[in-house]
Design a protein around this motif. Structure first.
Motif, mmCIF file in Angstrom:
data_model
loop_
_atom_site.group_PDB
_atom_site.id
_atom_site.type_symbol
_atom_site.label_atom_id
_atom_site.label_comp_id
_atom_site.label_asym_id
_atom_site.label_seq_id
_atom_site.Cartn_x
_atom_site.Cartn_y
_atom_site.Cartn_z
ATOM 1 N N LEU A 34 5.448 13.429 -0.310
ATOM 2 C CA LEU A 34 6.388 12.321 -0.146
ATOM 3 C C LEU A 34 6.282 11.703 1.245
ATOM 4 O O LEU A 34 6.646 10.537 1.448
ATOM 5 C CB LEU A 34 7.819 12.802 -0.398
ATOM 6 C CG LEU A 34 8.132 13.291 -1.808
ATOM 7 C CD1 LEU A 34 9.613 13.627 -1.923
ATOM 8 C CD2 LEU A 34 7.752 12.237 -2.848
ATOM 9 N N ASN A 35 5.802 12.475 2.194
ATOM 10 C CA ASN A 35 5.545 11.946 3.538
ATOM 11 C C ASN A 35 4.103 11.487 3.677
ATOM 12 O O ASN A 35 3.823 10.363 4.092
ATOM 13 C CB ASN A 35 5.847 13.011 4.589
ATOM 14 C CG ASN A 35 5.528 12.536 6.004
ATOM 15 O OD1 ASN A 35 6.208 11.678 6.558
ATOM 16 N ND2 ASN A 35 4.486 13.089 6.590
ATOM 17 N N TYR A 36 3.170 12.350 3.291
ATOM 18 C CA TYR A 36 1.758 12.119 3.582
ATOM 19 C C TYR A 36 1.162 10.950 2.799
ATOM 20 O O TYR A 36 0.440 10.121 3.359
ATOM 21 C CB TYR A 36 0.966 13.388 3.288
ATOM 22 C CG TYR A 36 -0.476 13.324 3.717
ATOM 23 C CD1 TYR A 36 -0.826 13.498 5.056
ATOM 24 C CD2 TYR A 36 -1.493 13.094 2.800
ATOM 25 C CE1 TYR A 36 -2.138 13.444 5.461
ATOM 26 C CE2 TYR A 36 -2.811 13.043 3.196
ATOM 27 C CZ TYR A 36 -3.131 13.215 4.528
ATOM 28 O OH TYR A 36 -4.442 13.150 4.925
ATOM 29 N N VAL A 37 1.470 10.871 1.530
ATOM 30 C CA VAL A 37 0.828 9.851 0.697
ATOM 31 C C VAL A 37 1.265 8.430 1.070
ATOM 32 O O VAL A 37 0.431 7.541 1.182
ATOM 33 C CB VAL A 37 1.045 10.154 -0.797
ATOM 34 C CG1 VAL A 37 0.467 9.045 -1.664
ATOM 35 C CG2 VAL A 37 0.400 11.487 -1.160
ATOM 36 N N MET A 52 0.823 -1.204 0.000
ATOM 37 C CA MET A 52 0.000 0.000 0.000
ATOM 38 C C MET A 52 0.864 1.264 0.000
ATOM 39 O O MET A 52 0.493 2.275 -0.599
ATOM 40 C CB MET A 52 -0.938 0.001 1.214
ATOM 41 C CG MET A 52 -2.049 -1.054 1.154
ATOM 42 S SD MET A 52 -2.937 -1.096 -0.427
ATOM 43 C CE MET A 52 -3.530 0.587 -0.553
ATOM 44 N N VAL A 53 2.004 1.219 0.650
ATOM 45 C CA VAL A 53 2.907 2.375 0.620
ATOM 46 C C VAL A 53 3.416 2.613 -0.797
ATOM 47 O O VAL A 53 3.446 3.753 -1.285
ATOM 48 C CB VAL A 53 4.083 2.168 1.599
ATOM 49 C CG1 VAL A 53 5.141 3.246 1.396
ATOM 50 C CG2 VAL A 53 3.587 2.175 3.035
ATOM 51 N N VAL A 54 3.803 1.548 -1.487
ATOM 52 C CA VAL A 54 4.274 1.677 -2.873
ATOM 53 C C VAL A 54 3.144 2.212 -3.754
ATOM 54 O O VAL A 54 3.347 3.087 -4.609
ATOM 55 C CB VAL A 54 4.781 0.322 -3.403
ATOM 56 C CG1 VAL A 54 5.099 0.410 -4.900
ATOM 57 C CG2 VAL A 54 6.018 -0.116 -2.629
ATOM 58 N N SER A 55 1.942 1.696 -3.540
ATOM 59 C CA SER A 55 0.787 2.126 -4.329
ATOM 60 C C SER A 55 0.518 3.611 -4.161
ATOM 61 O O SER A 55 0.369 4.357 -5.141
ATOM 62 C CB SER A 55 -0.451 1.317 -3.911
ATOM 63 O OG SER A 55 -1.612 1.855 -4.497
ATOM 64 N N GLN A 56 0.448 4.064 -2.911
ATOM 65 C CA GLN A 56 0.174 5.470 -2.660
ATOM 66 C C GLN A 56 1.346 6.355 -3.082
ATOM 67 O O GLN A 56 1.143 7.488 -3.514
ATOM 68 C CB GLN A 56 -0.141 5.677 -1.176
ATOM 69 C CG GLN A 56 -1.421 4.991 -0.721
ATOM 70 C CD GLN A 56 -2.647 5.478 -1.464
ATOM 71 O OE1 GLN A 56 -2.879 6.674 -1.586
ATOM 72 N NE2 GLN A 56 -3.432 4.550 -1.980
ATOM 73 N N SER A 57 2.547 5.829 -2.973
ATOM 74 C CA SER A 57 3.719 6.586 -3.437
ATOM 75 C C SER A 57 3.688 6.764 -4.951
ATOM 76 O O SER A 57 4.141 7.788 -5.474
ATOM 77 C CB SER A 57 5.010 5.874 -3.024
ATOM 78 O OG SER A 57 5.114 5.790 -1.622
ATOM 79 N N ALA A 58 3.157 5.768 -5.649
ATOM 80 C CA ALA A 58 3.013 5.892 -7.106
ATOM 81 C C ALA A 58 2.077 7.037 -7.441
ATOM 82 O O ALA A 58 2.323 7.823 -8.364
ATOM 83 C CB ALA A 58 2.484 4.575 -7.685
ATOM 84 N N PHE A 59 0.984 7.167 -6.672
ATOM 85 C CA PHE A 59 0.062 8.293 -6.870
ATOM 86 C C PHE A 59 0.769 9.619 -6.593
ATOM 87 O O PHE A 59 0.610 10.597 -7.335
ATOM 88 C CB PHE A 59 -1.150 8.137 -5.949
ATOM 89 C CG PHE A 59 -2.042 9.348 -5.911
ATOM 90 C CD1 PHE A 59 -2.905 9.625 -6.952
ATOM 91 C CD2 PHE A 59 -1.998 10.218 -4.828
ATOM 92 C CE1 PHE A 59 -3.713 10.755 -6.925
ATOM 93 C CE2 PHE A 59 -2.795 11.343 -4.786
ATOM 94 C CZ PHE A 59 -3.661 11.611 -5.836
ATOM 95 N N ALA A 60 1.567 9.660 -5.506
ATOM 96 C CA ALA A 60 2.301 10.883 -5.179
ATOM 97 C C ALA A 60 3.256 11.257 -6.305
ATOM 98 O O ALA A 60 3.404 12.437 -6.650
ATOM 99 C CB ALA A 60 3.073 10.694 -3.873
ATOM 100 N N LEU A 61 3.906 10.262 -6.887
ATOM 101 C CA LEU A 61 4.828 10.506 -7.993
ATOM 102 C C LEU A 61 4.087 11.102 -9.191
ATOM 103 O O LEU A 61 4.597 12.008 -9.858
ATOM 104 C CB LEU A 61 5.522 9.206 -8.389
ATOM 105 C CG LEU A 61 6.473 9.277 -9.591
ATOM 106 C CD1 LEU A 61 7.637 10.221 -9.291
ATOM 107 C CD2 LEU A 61 6.997 7.882 -9.943
ATOM 108 N N MET A 62 2.871 10.609 -9.419
ATOM 109 C CA MET A 62 2.077 11.109 -10.540
ATOM 110 C C MET A 62 1.751 12.586 -10.350
ATOM 111 O O MET A 62 1.930 13.407 -11.259
ATOM 112 C CB MET A 62 0.792 10.293 -10.668
ATOM 113 C CG MET A 62 -0.089 10.666 -11.836
ATOM 114 S SD MET A 62 -1.500 9.540 -12.007
ATOM 115 C CE MET A 62 -2.496 10.038 -10.596
#
Length: 437
Positions: free
Chosen positions: A264-267, A1-11
């Motif tokens: 980068l922290n929150y997502v 889930m961290v990787v998933s949400q980080s992918a959204f943050a990257l977008m």
């Protein structure tokens, strides 16, 4: 889930990075339009995303056939709310001018906002199906789908923003359109897993495509407070953001850049929040509350450790992080100086974010959504009133407003910790009511 949400943050991060290659006005407009879009759908997103806990509770109780029925009820909610969202979009488009933004910024914010609102149905459906897979302990599916979505979004957005590779040059509208198209593609990836033969048979997917009054009532009873909580939190934050941007383009651009690093922290913490919600919901459904302390300890260890490292980096490299978004034209020095000061506040509240998201994930998974709604709404409304006084009445500078926002987050973290340390949310009779349809 961290990787998933980080992918959204990257977008989102790359979207705003592309905007910075145009000018500071486009950065501020993308932030204003994007957050207003989130506020517009926040209530329904909050309700639909509660599928994580509902599905996890059924999964823990062994009711596999009820899990995909939650998805069907979520799609019905997303479909039925579209006329209301069209009305919201019609009215909310005037909000940017009311907040005193410059005409050029208002025009860009509206372009970005309207395109995103046109794809709101797909955003809500994606939220529901992602919540389902998290609830049945298949977070890898969510990760895979989101990574594929980002892989489509980044090059597509670049092409649509700048007119590369034969695509039309759409500017800020292209950034929004790229997000909508990537969302549809992500849903298609989810469908591959959802209609997989093994999954269909185990969860009786073919028998799930119908209205289920009992599940929908339980979904709404627990999810509506979650929706109100998300909406009020998002709305007050958006109004704070718009009020802050009324200081000027320099202040608005500085805030947009700081919040870009904040993601980068929150997502990733949102990913931990969802994981904790799913695990707590599973143990509530199974009637095994002895395991919740282990989930709480693991969640706090991961979240606090991650945020602490990131917070140190925000302080040490605050100037360098601001300069990543240096615009090709205009005086970026004023933006960088203000943003560097704001980065210190960001480093202060990242640990509060970690505490809030882990504590709320535990309470949400246990069905304590009414308390979360009342507490979050009260604190956020007090924050908004204080911001109106600071910005519009007392006419204090941007740093006074920023530190008031930081103090609000610290206070919310302490209140959530107090609730978590109590025993009310664990009471057997209360948990029995949570599971009742």
């Amino acid at each position: 889930m961290v990787v998933s949400q980080s992918a959204f943050a990257l977008m989102v991060f790359t979207d705003r990075l592309f905007m910075s290659r145009i000018d500071a006005l486009h950065i501020a407009s993308a932030l204003g339009g994007g957050v207003t879009f989130f506020v517009s759908i926040a209530f329904f997103m909050g309700v639909i995303s509660y599928a994580t806990a509902v599905v996890a509770q059924y999964y823990g109780a062994g009711h596999m056939d009820k899990c995909p029925r939650v998805v069907t009820q979520g799609v019905l909610i997303a479909l039925l709310c579209q006329p209301l969202l069209a009305l919201v979009a019609w009215q909310a488009g005037n909000l940017f001018a009311v907040m005193g933004h410059e005409p050029a910024q208002v025009r860009l914010e509206r372009q970005y906002y309207y395109v995103l609102m046109a794809g709101s149905f797909f955003t809500l459906v994606k939220t529901g199906i992602a919540a389902y897979f998290t609830g049945i302990a298949r977070p890898r599916v969510v990760m895979i789908a989101d990574l594929f979505g980002v892989a489509v979004n980044i090059p597509l957005t670049y092409a649509l923003v700048f007119g590369a590779w034969g695509f039309p040059e759409l500017g800020i509208r292209g950034a929004a359109l790229g997000t909508v198209i990537a969302t549809v593609f992500t849903i298609a990836v989810y469908m591959v897993f959802y209609f997989n033969r093994v999954h269909r048979q185990r969860f009786s997917v073919a028998a799930s495509f119908h209205y289920d009054a009992g599940i929908l009532r339980r979904y709404l009873r627990l999810g509506l407070p979650s929706g109100f909580e998300l909406f009020v939190g998002a709305a007050t934050f958006n109004l704070f953001l718009l009020l802050f941007q009324s200081y000027g383009v320099t202040e608005g651009a500085a805030m947009a850049i700081v919040f870009n690093w904040d993601m980068l922290n929150y997502v990733p913490l949102i990913g931990m929040n969802i994981a904790v919600t799913s695990m707590i919901g599973r143990y509530v459904g199974a009637g095994d509350m002895t395991r919740t302390n282990q989930v709480i300890s693991a969640g706090f260890l991961l979240a606090i450790g991650y945020s602490l490292v990131l917070g140190i980096g925000f302080i040490v490299f605050r100037t360098e992080l601001m300069n990543v978004f240096a615009t090709p034209e205009g005086d970026f020095g004023a933006i960088a100086r203000l943003g560097s000061q704001m980065m210190t506040g960001l480093a202060t509240y990242v640990l509060a974010d970690a505490t809030i998201l882990i504590a709320s994930g535990v309470l949400r998974g246990a069905g304590d959504t009414r308390w979360l709604m009342k507490t979050s709404m009260l604190v956020h409304l007090l924050m908004l009133v204080s911001q109106v006084v600071i910005i519009k009445v007392l006419d204090f500078g941007p740093m006074a407003s920023w530190w008031a926002f930081v103090v609000m987050l610290l206070a919310l973290a302490m209140i959530y910790s107090w609730r978590l340390l109590g025993s009310t949310w664990r009471a057997p009779e209360r948990l029995a009511r949570v599971m009742a349809e």
